[in-house]
Design a protein around this motif. Structure first.
Motif, PDB file in Angstrom:
ATOM      1  N   LYS A   7       0.839  -1.203   0.000  1.00 28.04           N
ATOM      2  CA  LYS A   7       0.000   0.000   0.000  1.00 28.04           C
ATOM      3  C   LYS A   7       0.873   1.252   0.000  1.00 28.04           C
ATOM      4  O   LYS A   7       0.557   2.229  -0.651  1.00 28.04           O
ATOM      5  N   GLN A  11       0.859   4.311  -2.928  1.00 29.72           N
ATOM      6  CA  GLN A  11       0.223   5.528  -2.436  1.00 29.72           C
ATOM      7  C   GLN A  11       0.413   6.723  -3.396  1.00 29.72           C
ATOM      8  O   GLN A  11      -0.557   7.427  -3.669  1.00 29.72           O
ATOM      9  N   ALA A  14      -1.923   6.353  -6.296  1.00 27.41           N
ATOM     10  CA  ALA A  14      -3.304   6.536  -5.848  1.00 27.41           C
ATOM     11  C   ALA A  14      -3.616   8.014  -5.633  1.00 27.41           C
ATOM     12  O   ALA A  14      -4.712   8.477  -5.980  1.00 27.41           O
ATOM     13  N   ALA A  67     -11.089   4.635  -1.804  1.00 27.83           N
ATOM     14  CA  ALA A  67      -9.691   4.739  -1.365  1.00 27.83           C
ATOM     15  C   ALA A  67      -9.566   4.567   0.150  1.00 27.83           C
ATOM     16  O   ALA A  67      -8.682   3.855   0.627  1.00 27.83           O
ATOM     17  N   TYR A  72      -5.999   3.480   1.589  1.00 28.87           N
ATOM     18  CA  TYR A  72      -5.263   4.517   0.882  1.00 28.87           C
ATOM     19  C   TYR A  72      -5.675   5.866   1.470  1.00 28.87           C
ATOM     20  O   TYR A  72      -6.215   6.719   0.783  1.00 28.87           O
TER      21      TYR A  72
END
Length: 130
Positions: A7, A11, A14, A67, A72
């Motif tokens: 993750k 990031q 995202a 998200a 996220y």
């Protein structure tokens, strides 16, 4: 609990994706409306109608929820804030008075506040049991 390494690696992508979604949503809901409404008494309002702003907010609620529910958090908060701030600055930059900067700042603070409060709540209520 720390965020999973995968993750953390995704990031930045995202965040960029969320910013792009926010810019696109601004363009779809607000970017096309540039004409102020003049009332019979000579006062002006707009250019946006309440339904346009509500549509923008509801549209962005979907990707922010997605998200945040997938951990996220930075993308859910930073992405829409950056996207809407850039879109507002670009859209309003032709204002000769220079007061558009105050409006852009208000968009930034408002988006940051709402996503900053909403994202942790969504993450909390959608957490999965490990």
């Amino acid at each position: 609990m720390p965020t999973e390494p995968s993750k953390q690696l995704h990031q930045p992508q995202a965040i960029l994706a969320m910013a792009a979604i926010a810019v696109a949503a601004w363009a779809a809901w607000l970017g096309w409306d540039q004409i102020r409404d003049t009332h019979p008494d000579g006062s002006t309002t707009g250019p946006y109608q309440p339904w346009q702003v509500i549509g923008l907010v509801l549209t962005l609620l979907v990707p922010v929820s997605w998200a945040a529910s997938r951990k996220y958090g930075a993308a859910a908060i930073i992405g829409p804030t950056v996207g809407l701030t850039v879109a507002a600055a670009y859209d309003w930059s032709d204002d000769a008075s220079g007061l558009f900067v105050i409006g852009v700042f208000m968009v930034m603070i408002g988006t940051l506040a709402v996503t900053g409060l909403l994202s942790p709540l969504i993450a909390f209520f959608t957490r999965t049991k490990d």
